[in-house]
Design a protein around this motif. Structure first.
Motif, PDB file in Angstrom:
ATOM      1  N   ASN A  21      73.322 -13.987 -12.983  1.00  0.00           N
ATOM      2  CA  ASN A  21      72.254 -14.304 -13.918  1.00  0.00           C
ATOM      3  C   ASN A  21      72.389 -15.769 -14.313  1.00  0.00           C
ATOM      4  O   ASN A  21      73.309 -16.136 -15.044  1.00  0.00           O
ATOM      5  CB  ASN A  21      72.333 -13.397 -15.141  1.00  0.00           C
ATOM      6  CG  ASN A  21      71.357 -13.799 -16.229  1.00  0.00           C
ATOM      7  OD1 ASN A  21      70.396 -14.533 -15.994  1.00  0.00           O
ATOM      8  ND2 ASN A  21      71.602 -13.315 -17.433  1.00  0.00           N
ATOM      9  N   SER A  22      71.486 -16.603 -13.835  1.00  0.00           N
ATOM     10  CA  SER A  22      71.589 -18.045 -14.066  1.00  0.00           C
ATOM     11  C   SER A  22      70.990 -18.486 -15.392  1.00  0.00           C
ATOM     12  O   SER A  22      70.873 -19.677 -15.656  1.00  0.00           O
ATOM     13  CB  SER A  22      70.897 -18.804 -12.922  1.00  0.00           C
ATOM     14  OG  SER A  22      69.533 -18.443 -12.833  1.00  0.00           O
ATOM     15  N   GLY A  23      70.616 -17.533 -16.259  1.00  0.00           N
ATOM     16  CA  GLY A  23      69.969 -17.885 -17.516  1.00  0.00           C
ATOM     17  C   GLY A  23      70.813 -18.742 -18.433  1.00  0.00           C
ATOM     18  O   GLY A  23      70.287 -19.518 -19.230  1.00  0.00           O
ATOM     19  N   ASN A  24      72.147 -18.621 -18.360  1.00  0.00           N
ATOM     20  CA  ASN A  24      73.029 -19.377 -19.237  1.00  0.00           C
ATOM     21  C   ASN A  24      73.591 -20.637 -18.595  1.00  0.00           C
ATOM     22  O   ASN A  24      74.403 -21.331 -19.215  1.00  0.00           O
ATOM     23  CB  ASN A  24      74.203 -18.495 -19.681  1.00  0.00           C
ATOM     24  CG  ASN A  24      73.807 -17.493 -20.745  1.00  0.00           C
ATOM     25  OD1 ASN A  24      73.563 -17.847 -21.888  1.00  0.00           O
ATOM     26  ND2 ASN A  24      73.726 -16.235 -20.357  1.00  0.00           N
ATOM     27  N   LEU A  25      73.204 -20.924 -17.367  1.00  0.00           N
ATOM     28  CA  LEU A  25      73.791 -22.045 -16.644  1.00  0.00           C
ATOM     29  C   LEU A  25      72.977 -23.313 -16.895  1.00  0.00           C
ATOM     30  O   LEU A  25      71.902 -23.514 -16.335  1.00  0.00           O
ATOM     31  CB  LEU A  25      73.849 -21.736 -15.148  1.00  0.00           C
ATOM     32  CG  LEU A  25      74.601 -22.743 -14.274  1.00  0.00           C
ATOM     33  CD1 LEU A  25      76.032 -22.922 -14.762  1.00  0.00           C
ATOM     34  CD2 LEU A  25      74.591 -22.295 -12.819  1.00  0.00           C
ATOM     35  N   LEU A  26      73.513 -24.187 -17.729  1.00  0.00           N
ATOM     36  CA  LEU A  26      72.866 -25.462 -18.043  1.00  0.00           C
ATOM     37  C   LEU A  26      73.437 -26.567 -17.161  1.00  0.00           C
ATOM     38  O   LEU A  26      74.492 -26.417 -16.542  1.00  0.00           O
ATOM     39  CB  LEU A  26      73.059 -25.808 -19.514  1.00  0.00           C
ATOM     40  CG  LEU A  26      72.575 -24.766 -20.525  1.00  0.00           C
ATOM     41  CD1 LEU A  26      72.743 -25.296 -21.946  1.00  0.00           C
ATOM     42  CD2 LEU A  26      71.138 -24.342 -20.273  1.00  0.00           C
ATOM     43  N   VAL A  27      72.746 -27.701 -17.127  1.00  0.00           N
ATOM     44  CA  VAL A  27      73.171 -28.811 -16.276  1.00  0.00           C
ATOM     45  C   VAL A  27      74.539 -29.327 -16.693  1.00  0.00           C
ATOM     46  O   VAL A  27      75.387 -29.637 -15.849  1.00  0.00           O
ATOM     47  CB  VAL A  27      72.113 -29.934 -16.298  1.00  0.00           C
ATOM     48  CG1 VAL A  27      72.649 -31.183 -15.645  1.00  0.00           C
ATOM     49  CG2 VAL A  27      70.842 -29.473 -15.595  1.00  0.00           C
ATOM     50  N   GLY A  28      74.793 -29.409 -18.000  1.00  0.00           N
ATOM     51  CA  GLY A  28      76.122 -29.763 -18.480  1.00  0.00           C
ATOM     52  C   GLY A  28      76.690 -31.004 -17.817  1.00  0.00           C
ATOM     53  O   GLY A  28      76.075 -32.069 -17.797  1.00  0.00           O
TER      54      GLY A  28
END
Length: 649
Positions: free
Chosen positions: A132-139
């Motif tokens: 689930n990529s919903g929490n993956l920010l560019v960071g």
């Protein structure tokens, strides 16, 4: 694991014994997220062969995003960044942080392997084992590679749609500091900062991020907003003991809280997700650098829970955790400049637990599952004649439950006309055993069979006018058998709909054969200094190939989608960009009776370089305030303006 390691060691011994020694021959680095993996060169690809390889020698279709391209996109989430690339679509249950699925060339999200700093992110406790990529920010991300098509030999049998390799920043100077801050619509704020350095012996980096937004209603017709909060940390440390030996530790952590709605109304419910990724590795070279080796341990831990304040007696509505432990060896041996062998062994253990408390059952027992997989693989890449590179590999997997399977993969890349013309073709197989959630959750089915896939693609890339223009076209096809889908317990009676006398909503079953075919078109032209026009278009005919839905389009898979970007760098240091994304209509159900309309979004971006240290930037997302959906009845953001400052010391 012992058998896998012995097999890999035997393969390495044969390679060394059978090779003719060449003076000063060096093998590439055996790490897709180390010094070579974090390189800033778009013409070098690491994911396709697990070593840094010139892109004209890669037979698969790949897109490389360097740090400059990532910053220019001004994307906050990795999902939006990937959606600008060929063949990638996504769906989301509302705003940032909600459940998000990535699809490459029409494949399911669980058929794409996502890596961050060399570690697979697929969550064993998710509904079908996908990420689930919903929490993956560019960071602190500095490089992304998107590898399209089956890549089973090196990345595991589930790498069917493709592989997304995400690499965090790797310092190149004695001391480096970065700060990015931005804010705008919907009370959104995002702060990122990192510090690190590189010396002859030590390379290190620490970074953190804080993102907050009030958001919008996840339910399309909702009145209240659904916010999102994310805190993230990442770090890496590499120590070089000698020219031949080094050790490395890398880690990424995130904690998110997101409000969400039901599919048919507003809700006060929210979810919490905590994710930890850890990698430790030892790298050592033998035979004066001809044989590079890597021993690694990777660990992922994902914890999720949903809370409903409207049910104060039993607020917890969902509780799940998934853990994955992997021990791996990778070797790279250089027979010559033209022949490179990559081989390795992996031992993986996954486990999950999940439960859904109700008002009448406040503390139900966890449903649990665990599985182990041992693998060995080998691949040889050879430039058989000048410009023609052939790659072939095989992978053997031994699954605790589903036994052993052998998969093959082959590709060819032919660079002609001084590299201005490149012909590519590839073939790969895939095999995905049922995930732990599909087997052991409240919707589980222990009679499931593995999914099986065959995938092909072929294409051509052409450069014109001394590199000022390029164009490529790639045809692809994929066939699948025994695909697993959720079967709803409505209509005719079904014995699997009742477990211990209790009727359930549904279960997972092997219900589909599917096929997908289409074409990716990519173009870029720089007609005058400062002006760059890029475009991509993907046609994907992804449909069911069995049962009552045979010939129907797969749910939420657009047949047509594309991106267009026109950017100009003005002499005064100002860069302006107009970007448009088109997504054709999709269907929200298997029978294709529920239509989700197509849409076109236009974004405006600008950035101004003040000096070598500071840059200001801003954008207007969805400039024409388009009303659209990716999933029927779920909300999407309207027009929003954002401004920010970027500093590099």
């Amino acid at each position: 694991m012992i058998r896998a390691l012995l097999s890999s060691t035997a393969l390495a011994t044969v390679l060394v014994a059978g090779s003719a020694m060449a003076e000063d021959q060096k093998a590439p680095e055996a790490d897709v997220a180390g010094n070579a993996g974090a390189n800033g060169v778009a013409e070098l690809v690491v994911t396709a062969t697990r070593t840094a390889t010139p892109i004209e020698k890669i037979g698969a279709s790949v897109t490389v995003l360097t740090q400059g391209a990532i910053e220019a996109s001004q994307a906050i989430s990795v999902t939006e960044l990937l959606a600008q690339q060929p063949g990638v679509s996504f769906t989301r249950n509302g705003g940032p942080g909600t459940t998000t699925s990535l699809n490459i060339r029409g494949a399911e999200s669980q058929h794409t392997v996502v890596l961050i700093d060399g570690v697979k992110l697929n969550d064993p406790s998710s509904t079908q084992g996908g990420f689930n990529s919903g929490n993956l920010l560019v960071g602190d991300i500095s490089r992304v590679e998107v590898l399209r098509g089956a890549q089973s030999t090196l990345w595991g049998s589930q790498a069917i749609g493709g592989v997304v390799n995400i690499v965090t920043a790797d310092p190149t100077q004695p001391f480096q500091t970065s700060v990015d801050v931005e804010g705008g619509a919907r009370q959104t704020g995002y702060l990122r900062a990192g510090v690190g350095g590189a010396s002859d012996k030590v390379v290190w980096r620490l970074a953190g991020g804080y993102y907050s937004t009030d958001g919008f209603s996840s339910w399309k017709a909702g009145k209240e907003t659904d916010g999102y909060l994310n805190k993230g940390l990442s770090g890496r440390l590499r120590y070089r003991f000698s020219d031949a030996v080094s050790a490395e530790v890398r880690s990424v952590y995130s904690k998110g809280k997101n409000d969400f709605d039901a599919f048919n109304g507003d809700s006060t419910e929210y979810g919490r997700t905590e994710e930890l990724v850890v990698y430790t590795g030892l790298n050592f070279a033998l035979l004066d650098g001809r044989w590079n080796n890597r021993l690694g341990y990777a660990y992922t831990d994902t914890d999720r829970e949903n809370i409903n304040p409207a049910r104060p007696a039993v607020p917890l509505t969902f509780d799940a955790a998934g853990k994955n432990k992997r021990v791996e060896y990778q070797g790279v041996f250089a027979f010559s400049d033209a022949v490179i062998a990559t081989f390795g062994a992996e031992h993986e253990k996954s486990r999950m637990r999940t439960r859904s408390p109700t008002a009448s059952a406040a503390n139900p027992p966890f449903r649990t599952g665990r599985v182990g997989v041992d693998s060995v693989y080998g691949q040889v890449q050879a430039e058989v004649v000048q410009g023609l590179t052939l790659t072939a590999g095989v992978r053997y997997e031994d699954h605790d439950t589903y036994g052993s399977h052998t998969l093959g993969q082959a590709s060819a890349a032919w660079a002609l006309n001084q590299g201005n013309t490149v012909l590519r073709a590839s073939f790969g197989q895939g095999f995905r055993a049922p995930g732990l959630y599909e087997l052991y959750s409240e919707y589980g089915n222990l009679t499931l069979s593995p999914e099986e896939f065959d995938s092909w693609d072929a294409g051509i890339e052409q450069r014109f006018f001394g590199g000022k223009a390029r164009a490529s076209a790639t045809w692809f096809q994929r066939e699948a058998d025994n695909e697993i889908r959720f079967f709803s317990c409505t209509g005719a009676p079904d014995p699997l709909c009742s477990v211990n006398g209790v009727t359930r909503f549904g279960y997972y079953n092997n219900v589909q054969k599917t096929k997908a075919q289409g074409v990716d078109l990519i173009g870029e032209v720089k007609p005058v200094d400062g002006l760059t026009v890029t475009a991509n278009y993907t046609y994907t005919d992804a449909e069911s190939n069995s049962g009552t839905t045979k010939g129907k389009q797969l749910t939420r898979r657009p047949k047509n989608m594309g991106n267009l970007s026109v950017g100009y760098r003005w002499p005064v240091g100002l860069t302006t960009t107009v970007a448009a994304r088109y997504v054709g209509k999709t269907f929200n159900n298997d029978t294709n009776t529920q239509v989700v309309k197509g849409y076109t979004l236009v974004d405006l971006r600008a950035a101004y370089t003040i000096n070598e240290t500071y840059e200001v930037f801003g954008r207007v997302e969805n400039a024409f305030d388009k009303d659209y959906q990716t999933i029927l009845n779920y909300g999407t953001p309207g027009r929003g303006a954002f401004v920010g400052l970027r500093a590099r010391f």
